[in-house]
Design a protein around this motif. Structure first.
Motif, short mmCIF file in Angstrom:
data_model
loop_
_atom_site.label_atom_id
_atom_site.label_comp_id
_atom_site.label_asym_id
_atom_site.label_seq_id
_atom_site.Cartn_x
_atom_site.Cartn_y
_atom_site.Cartn_z
N ALA A 32 0.56 4.45 -2.40
CA ALA A 32 0.95 5.66 -1.68
C ALA A 32 2.47 5.73 -1.63
O ALA A 32 3.15 4.69 -1.64
N TRP A 33 3.00 6.95 -1.56
CA TRP A 33 4.45 7.09 -1.64
C TRP A 33 4.97 8.20 -0.74
O TRP A 33 4.27 9.17 -0.44
N THR A 34 6.22 8.01 -0.31
CA THR A 34 7.01 9.04 0.35
C THR A 34 8.40 8.96 -0.24
O THR A 34 8.95 7.86 -0.33
N GLU A 60 0.80 -1.22 0.00
CA GLU A 60 0.00 0.00 0.00
C GLU A 60 0.84 1.28 0.00
O GLU A 60 0.38 2.31 -0.50
N HIS A 61 2.03 1.21 0.57
CA HIS A 61 2.83 2.44 0.75
C HIS A 61 4.30 2.10 0.55
O HIS A 61 4.80 1.10 1.09
N VAL A 62 5.00 2.92 -0.23
CA VAL A 62 6.43 2.74 -0.49
C VAL A 62 7.17 3.99 -0.05
O VAL A 62 6.82 5.11 -0.44
N VAL A 63 8.21 3.80 0.76
CA VAL A 63 9.14 4.87 1.10
C VAL A 63 10.39 4.64 0.27
O VAL A 63 11.08 3.63 0.43
N LEU A 64 10.66 5.56 -0.64
CA LEU A 64 11.73 5.42 -1.62
C LEU A 64 12.90 6.33 -1.28
O LEU A 64 12.72 7.53 -1.04
N VAL A 65 14.11 5.77 -1.29
CA VAL A 65 15.32 6.58 -1.14
C VAL A 65 15.81 6.95 -2.54
O VAL A 65 16.24 6.10 -3.31
N SER A 66 15.74 8.24 -2.83
CA SER A 66 16.20 8.79 -4.10
C SER A 66 17.49 9.58 -3.82
O SER A 66 18.37 9.09 -3.13
N SER A 67 17.61 10.79 -4.31
CA SER A 67 18.84 11.58 -4.13
C SER A 67 18.54 13.06 -4.26
O SER A 67 17.71 13.47 -5.07
#
Length: 277
Positions: free
Chosen positions: A123-125, A88-95
């Protein structure tokens, strides 16, 4: 169930420790070699390889929230596998380079993953950290061997971030309301130069560590032999060759999200001093 990918990495391990310490509920750690993974008691360890998204099925079963580091495999397939599994929800490490250096290849790749996530229906963060304090581990062998640390742009000060602070923000985003649809630029509490980083390592060791500033050309030759010329140019641009206000800015995001101040580089050096002995 929360799935932490890269469970034995600098951010993943710290995140798992945070989740367990805060009683966040069931936590699963994904690693390529479960037999060698040493994780806190109560954490379920599963094997999987981002290079083979089909291998992620067992890891994703029953997962509602996912912590994901971008560009470890075919991201479109990984995100689709997560969506199909019911995440349902992904916390993504970008840059931070998505903001500071959008013209660079790696930044464009990170932005593409961000866009894939936003279009996924989950859902995303999104977390956009600056330079990691743990990048200093590239000097560990030299310091252990009593050699001279050699680096370009000795006086360029970047707000280097402790990986545990990235983990702390991720933990809040995964477990508390109010973080869906948010993008967080993350930095440490103050700018620190390469020379100052070496001085902090020396202070933690209790002995002198010599430092020599080298030219961009010399640094490029060394990096290009390992990463290729384009990647070497990108790294050198974002570590001093092409700095701008977006890259240099110190942000209060860690304190604002977690309620705790961001950790200074000296704390990271003290906590990881054994790597340099």
């Amino acid at each position: 169930m929360i799935l932490v990918t890269g469970a034995t990495g600098n951010i993943g391990r710290a995140l798992i420790e945070e989740l367990r310490a805060r009683g966040a509920g069931p936590v699963r750690g994904l690693t390529r070699d479960a037999a060698r993974a040493v994780l806190p008691e109560g954490v379920e360890v599963v094997e999987g390889d981002f290079a083979e998204p089909a291998s992620l099925g067992p890891a994703l079963e029953g997962v509602r929230s996912l912590f994901l580091v971008s560009r470890l495999g075919p991201d479109a397939e990984v995100l689709e596998a997560a969506r199909r599994a019911g995440v349902e929800h992904v916390v993504l490490v970008s840059s931070i380079t998505v903001q500071s250096h959008p013209h660079l290849g790696p930044a464009g790749e990170n932005l593409a993953v961000e866009q894939l996530l936003k279009a996924s229906g989950m859902a995303w963060t999104i977390l956009r950290p600056t330079q990691f304090a743990s990048n200093a581990l590239m000097w560990a062998a030299t310091v252990r061997g009593r050699g001279r640390v050699r680096a370009p742009y000795a006086e360029t000060a970047l707000p280097t971030i402790h990986p545990a602070d990235i983990a702390a923000v991720a933990r809040v985003a995964l477990t508390e309301p109010g973080h869906h649809g948010r993008t967080y630029a993350l930095t440490g509490p103050e700018p620190v130069t390469a020379r100052q980083q070496v001085e902090a390592i020396a202070a933690a060791l209790g002995r002198e560590v010599p430092f020599v500033e080298i030219s961009r050309q010399e640094a490029h030759a060394q990096m290009a032999a390992v990463f290729g010329p384009e990647a070497a140019d990108a790294v050198l641009d974002v570590t001093g060759g092409d700095v701008n206000d977006e890259l240099l800015a110190v942000r209060s995001t860690v304190a604002r999200v977690t309620g705790e101040p961001a950790r200074p580089f000296g704390q990271w050096a003290s906590e990881n001093v054994d790597a340099f002995r």
